[in-house]
Design a protein around this motif. Structure first.
Motif, PDB file in Angstrom:
ATOM      1  N   CYS A   1      -0.936  10.311  -4.225  1.00 34.34           N
ATOM      2  CA  CYS A   1      -0.718  10.842  -2.875  1.00 34.34           C
ATOM      3  C   CYS A   1      -1.717  11.947  -2.555  1.00 34.34           C
ATOM      4  N   VAL A   2      -1.939  12.841  -3.512  1.00 40.03           N
ATOM      5  CA  VAL A   2      -2.898  13.922  -3.293  1.00 40.03           C
ATOM      6  C   VAL A   2      -4.277  13.349  -2.998  1.00 40.03           C
ATOM      7  N   GLU A   3      -4.677  12.373  -3.785  1.00 39.27           N
ATOM      8  CA  GLU A   3      -5.993  11.759  -3.586  1.00 39.27           C
ATOM      9  C   GLU A   3      -6.073  11.049  -2.239  1.00 39.27           C
ATOM     10  N   ALA A   4      -5.006  10.339  -1.883  1.00 34.90           N
ATOM     11  CA  ALA A   4      -5.007   9.606  -0.618  1.00 34.90           C
ATOM     12  C   ALA A   4      -5.110  10.557   0.571  1.00 34.90           C
ATOM     13  N   LEU A   5      -4.368  11.649   0.530  1.00 37.47           N
ATOM     14  CA  LEU A   5      -4.347  12.576   1.661  1.00 37.47           C
ATOM     15  C   LEU A   5      -5.640  13.365   1.797  1.00 37.47           C
ATOM     16  N   THR A   6      -6.403  13.470   0.727  1.00 34.37           N
ATOM     17  CA  THR A   6      -7.631  14.267   0.775  1.00 34.37           C
ATOM     18  C   THR A   6      -8.900  13.433   0.926  1.00 34.37           C
ATOM     19  N   THR A   7      -8.884  12.191   0.441  1.00 34.87           N
ATOM     20  CA  THR A   7     -10.141  11.429   0.424  1.00 34.87           C
ATOM     21  C   THR A   7     -10.066  10.050   1.052  1.00 34.87           C
ATOM     22  N   SER A   8      -8.874   9.486   1.205  1.00 29.35           N
ATOM     23  CA  SER A   8      -8.787   8.092   1.641  1.00 29.35           C
ATOM     24  C   SER A   8      -9.222   7.926   3.098  1.00 29.35           C
TER      25      SER A   8
ATOM     26  N   LYS B   1       0.835  -1.199   0.000  1.00 27.16           N
ATOM     27  CA  LYS B   1       0.000   0.000   0.000  1.00 27.16           C
ATOM     28  C   LYS B   1       0.870   1.249   0.000  1.00 27.16           C
ATOM     29  N   VAL B   2       1.671   1.404  -1.031  1.00 21.62           N
ATOM     30  CA  VAL B   2       2.520   2.574  -1.168  1.00 21.62           C
ATOM     31  C   VAL B   2       2.179   3.258  -2.483  1.00 21.62           C
ATOM     32  N   PRO B   3       1.694   4.494  -2.453  1.00 24.00           N
ATOM     33  CA  PRO B   3       1.369   5.194  -3.704  1.00 24.00           C
ATOM     34  C   PRO B   3       2.591   5.310  -4.606  1.00 24.00           C
ATOM     35  N   MET B   4       2.366   5.200  -5.892  1.00 26.03           N
ATOM     36  CA  MET B   4       3.457   5.248  -6.856  1.00 26.03           C
ATOM     37  C   MET B   4       3.546   6.590  -7.575  1.00 26.03           C
ATOM     38  N   TYR B   5       2.491   7.398  -7.501  1.00 25.45           N
ATOM     39  CA  TYR B   5       2.451   8.646  -8.257  1.00 25.45           C
ATOM     40  C   TYR B   5       2.012   9.802  -7.360  1.00 25.45           C
ATOM     41  N   ILE B   6       2.405  11.012  -7.761  1.00 30.75           N
ATOM     42  CA  ILE B   6       2.077  12.207  -6.989  1.00 30.75           C
ATOM     43  C   ILE B   6       0.568  12.370  -6.848  1.00 30.75           C
TER      44      ILE B   6
ATOM     45  N   ARG C   1       4.308   9.342   3.974  1.00 30.01           N
ATOM     46  CA  ARG C   1       5.710   8.947   4.091  1.00 30.01           C
ATOM     47  C   ARG C   1       6.404   8.884   2.732  1.00 30.01           C
ATOM     48  N   ALA C   2       5.662   8.579   1.681  1.00 32.83           N
ATOM     49  CA  ALA C   2       6.264   8.444   0.347  1.00 32.83           C
ATOM     50  C   ALA C   2       6.382   9.777  -0.381  1.00 32.83           C
ATOM     51  N   LEU C   3       5.683  10.791   0.096  1.00 31.64           N
ATOM     52  CA  LEU C   3       5.496  12.001  -0.701  1.00 31.64           C
ATOM     53  C   LEU C   3       6.797  12.738  -0.993  1.00 31.64           C
ATOM     54  N   GLU C   4       7.630  12.955  -0.002  1.00 30.59           N
ATOM     55  CA  GLU C   4       8.869  13.704  -0.240  1.00 30.59           C
ATOM     56  C   GLU C   4       9.713  13.034  -1.319  1.00 30.59           C
ATOM     57  N   ARG C   5       9.847  11.727  -1.234  1.00 30.92           N
ATOM     58  CA  ARG C   5      10.643  10.987  -2.210  1.00 30.92           C
ATOM     59  C   ARG C   5      10.041  11.102  -3.611  1.00 30.92           C
ATOM     60  N   LEU C   6       8.728  10.971  -3.716  1.00 28.17           N
ATOM     61  CA  LEU C   6       8.074  11.044  -5.020  1.00 28.17           C
ATOM     62  C   LEU C   6       8.182  12.438  -5.631  1.00 28.17           C
TER      63      LEU C   6
ATOM     64  N   LEU D   1      -1.043  20.661  -4.142  1.00 30.57           N
ATOM     65  CA  LEU D   1      -0.381  19.825  -3.144  1.00 30.57           C
ATOM     66  C   LEU D   1       0.069  20.650  -1.942  1.00 30.57           C
ATOM     67  N   ALA D   2       0.581  21.851  -2.195  1.00 30.25           N
ATOM     68  CA  ALA D   2       0.984  22.725  -1.087  1.00 30.25           C
ATOM     69  C   ALA D   2      -0.216  23.073  -0.213  1.00 30.25           C
ATOM     70  N   LYS D   3      -1.351  23.313  -0.838  1.00 30.90           N
ATOM     71  CA  LYS D   3      -2.566  23.624  -0.080  1.00 30.90           C
ATOM     72  C   LYS D   3      -2.989  22.440   0.780  1.00 30.90           C
ATOM     73  N   VAL D   4      -2.943  21.243   0.205  1.00 31.76           N
ATOM     74  CA  VAL D   4      -3.308  20.039   0.957  1.00 31.76           C
ATOM     75  C   VAL D   4      -2.402  19.879   2.171  1.00 31.76           C
ATOM     76  N   LEU D   5      -1.101  20.047   1.978  1.00 35.89           N
ATOM     77  CA  LEU D   5      -0.149  19.849   3.072  1.00 35.89           C
ATOM     78  C   LEU D   5      -0.265  20.937   4.130  1.00 35.89           C
ATOM     79  N   LEU D   6      -0.516  22.165   3.710  1.00 41.62           N
ATOM     80  CA  LEU D   6      -0.633  23.257   4.672  1.00 41.62           C
ATOM     81  C   LEU D   6      -1.816  23.043   5.610  1.00 41.62           C
ATOM     82  N   HIS D   7      -2.884  22.453   5.091  1.00 42.43           N
ATOM     83  CA  HIS D   7      -4.100  22.245   5.885  1.00 42.43           C
ATOM     84  C   HIS D   7      -4.196  20.825   6.452  1.00 42.43           C
ATOM     85  N   LEU D   8      -3.197  20.001   6.186  1.00 38.70           N
ATOM     86  CA  LEU D   8      -3.276  18.599   6.586  1.00 38.70           C
ATOM     87  C   LEU D   8      -3.264  18.458   8.105  1.00 38.70           C
ATOM     88  N   GLU D   9      -4.181  17.656   8.615  1.00 37.27           N
ATOM     89  CA  GLU D   9      -4.242  17.373  10.044  1.00 37.27           C
ATOM     90  C   GLU D   9      -4.006  15.889  10.275  1.00 37.27           C
ATOM     91  N   GLU D  10      -3.399  15.592  11.390  1.00 34.78           N
ATOM     92  CA  GLU D  10      -3.075  14.206  11.707  1.00 34.78           C
ATOM     93  C   GLU D  10      -4.348  13.426  12.004  1.00 34.78           C
TER      94      GLU D  10
END
Length: 329
Positions: free
Chosen positions: A19-26, A11-16, A37-42, A57-66
Motif C-alpha cells: 500500500c505504501v508503495e502504491a500510494l507513493t509511486t504507482s 488489484k487489491v494490495p495484500m500487505y502494508i 480503500r484496503a489500507l484501514e483494514r490491513l 505511512l502517516a507521512k504518506v497519508l498526511l501529504h496524500l492528494e487525490e
C-alpha cells in the motif's frame, strides 16, 4: 470503484508495504485507489507490520492528494491515518504533533492533524474496543467524507456533566465493575503536551494568535477532547494545569469559536482531574477560573459561551460542595 469491482479485478494490495508503495509511486490509478480503500483494514489486521512503517505511512497519508475522482477520498484518508495512529500511538502522535507547528503546511493539513489525534484518542479510550471491518462500497447519503461515527464530544461531555452533578447531589456513586483498560492512558502525554507548548510562537506561515484563529479554536477544542479522554490518567493533573494556563492566557480572545473551545476545556479539566487533586494542586487556578466563568456567564455576548460558562460553574460549585467541609455554625 465499488468493493465488488476491487475484488474481481484482483488489484487489491495484500500487505502494508504494498500500500505504501502504491500510494507513493504507482501510476495505475485503479491500483492506487484499491490501496487506499484496503489500507484501514490491513492496518488493523497486521499491527506488527504496521508498526514497522507507521511513521512513514502517516507521512504518506498526511501529504496524500487525490489523483483521481475517488468517492469519499477524504474519509478514506482520515480513517487510514486514524488506524495507523491507534496501532502505534506514541510514535505516530509524536510525529503528527511535531508537524502541527512545522512550516510549509496548509491550515487544512493542520486541522487534519487535530482531527486525527482527537479521533484516535477516542478510539483508544473506548473500553473493550474491537475493530470491525469497514463495509465496502461508496458511502451512503448520511456519511459524508470526513464524518465520524462517534458521537460529538460536546454531547458526551454534556451528558457526563449532567450525570456527575446529579451524583454529587446524591452522594458517592456505587462502585462499578472494572472495565477494560483505557488504551489512551499510557500515551495521553504524547498527544497533548506537544500541541499545547507552541501555540504562542508564530511561524513565518502560521500564527495562531494572529490571523489563524480558526485553527486556534480547533486546537482549543481538541485539547479539551484530549483532556476529557485522559480521565484518571497519571498525567491528568499536569495536563489540567497546563490547559488552565492555556485558557487563562487566551480568556479574553475576541473570536467566539475560540472562547467556546476554552470554556469547554475548563469543563474537561473539572470532569477528568480527580476533585481532591484539583483542590490540592490547583487552588489558585480554580479561584481565578471561577471569577472568570462568573463574568463570562453574565456578560459574554455569545449565548453558547454564557451557557458553557454556567455549566462549568455548576461543576465547580458541586465539586466544592462535595469536597470542602461546611463551616461550623
Amino acid at each position: 470503484m465499488s468493493g465488488d469491482q476491487e475484488l474481481k479485478s484482483g488489484k487489491v494490495p495484500m500487505y502494508i508495504r504494498d500500500c505504501v508503495e502504491a500510494l507513493t509511486t504507482s501510476e495505475d490509478w485503479e491500483y492506487w485507489e484499491a490501496a487506499l480503500r484496503a489500507l484501514e483494514r490491513l492496518v488493523f489486521r497486521n499491527p506488527a507490520a504496521t508498526r514497522e512503517v507507521s511513521v512513514e505511512l502517516a507521512k504518506v497519508l498526511l501529504h496524500l492528494e487525490e489523483k483521481t475522482s475517488v468517492v469519499g477520498f477524504e474519509g478514506l484518508r482520515q480513517r487510514a491515518l486514524v488506524a495507523v495512529t491507534v496501532t502505534d500511538p506514541a510514535r505516530v502522535a509524536e510525529y503528527l504533533t511535531s508537524q502541527f507547528y512545522a512550516i510549509n503546511y496548509s491550515l487544512r493539513q493542520r486541522m487534519d492533524i487535530l482531527d486525527v489525534l482527537a479521533l484516535a484518542a477516542q478510539e483508544l479510550s473506548r473500553p473493550g474496543r474491537l475493530w470491525r471491518a469497514p463495509q465496502c462500497g461508496s458511502p451512503g447519503p448520511t456519511c459524508q467524507p470526513g464524518c465520524t461515527v462517534a458521537p460529538t464530544w460536546r454531547a458526551v461531555v454534556d451528558e457526563r456533566i449532567r450525570r456527575k452533578t446529579r451524583r454529587f447531589s446524591k452522594g458517592s456513586p456505587k462502585r462499578r465493575p472494572a472495565g477494560s483498560p483505557n488504551g489512551f492512558n499510557s500515551v495521553a502525554g504524547y498527544f497533548f503536551f506537544p500541541l499545547i507548548k507552541g501555540f504562542d510562537r508564530p511561524l513565518v506561515t502560521f500564527d495562531l494568535l494572529g490571523d489563524d484563529q480558526l485553527v486556534l479554536g480547533r486546537l482549543a477544542h481538541t485539547l479539551g477532547v484530549l483532556m476529557y479522554l485522559a480521565v484518571n490518567t497519571t498525567v491528568a493533573v499536569p495536563m489540567g494545569k497546563a490547559l488552565l494556563e492555556f485558557v487563562w492566557a487566551l480568556r479574553f480572545h475576541g473570536d467566539t469559536y475560540v472562547r467556546r473551545g476554552l470554556l469547554s476545556a475548563v469543563s474537561s479539566v473539572l470532569l477528568s482531574v480527580p476533585g481532591e487533586r484539583l483542590w490540592e494542586d490547583l487552588p489558585d487556578e480554580l479561584l481565578e477560573a471561577r471569577l472568570w466563568l462568573a463574568d463570562v456567564a453574565e456578560k459574554d455576548p455569545d449565548e453558547d459561551c454564557r451557557m458553557l460558562a454556567v455549566k462549568a460553574l455548576l461543576l465547580l460549585e458541586k465539586l466544592k460542595d462535595k469536597l470542602l467541609p461546611l463551616p461550623s455554625p
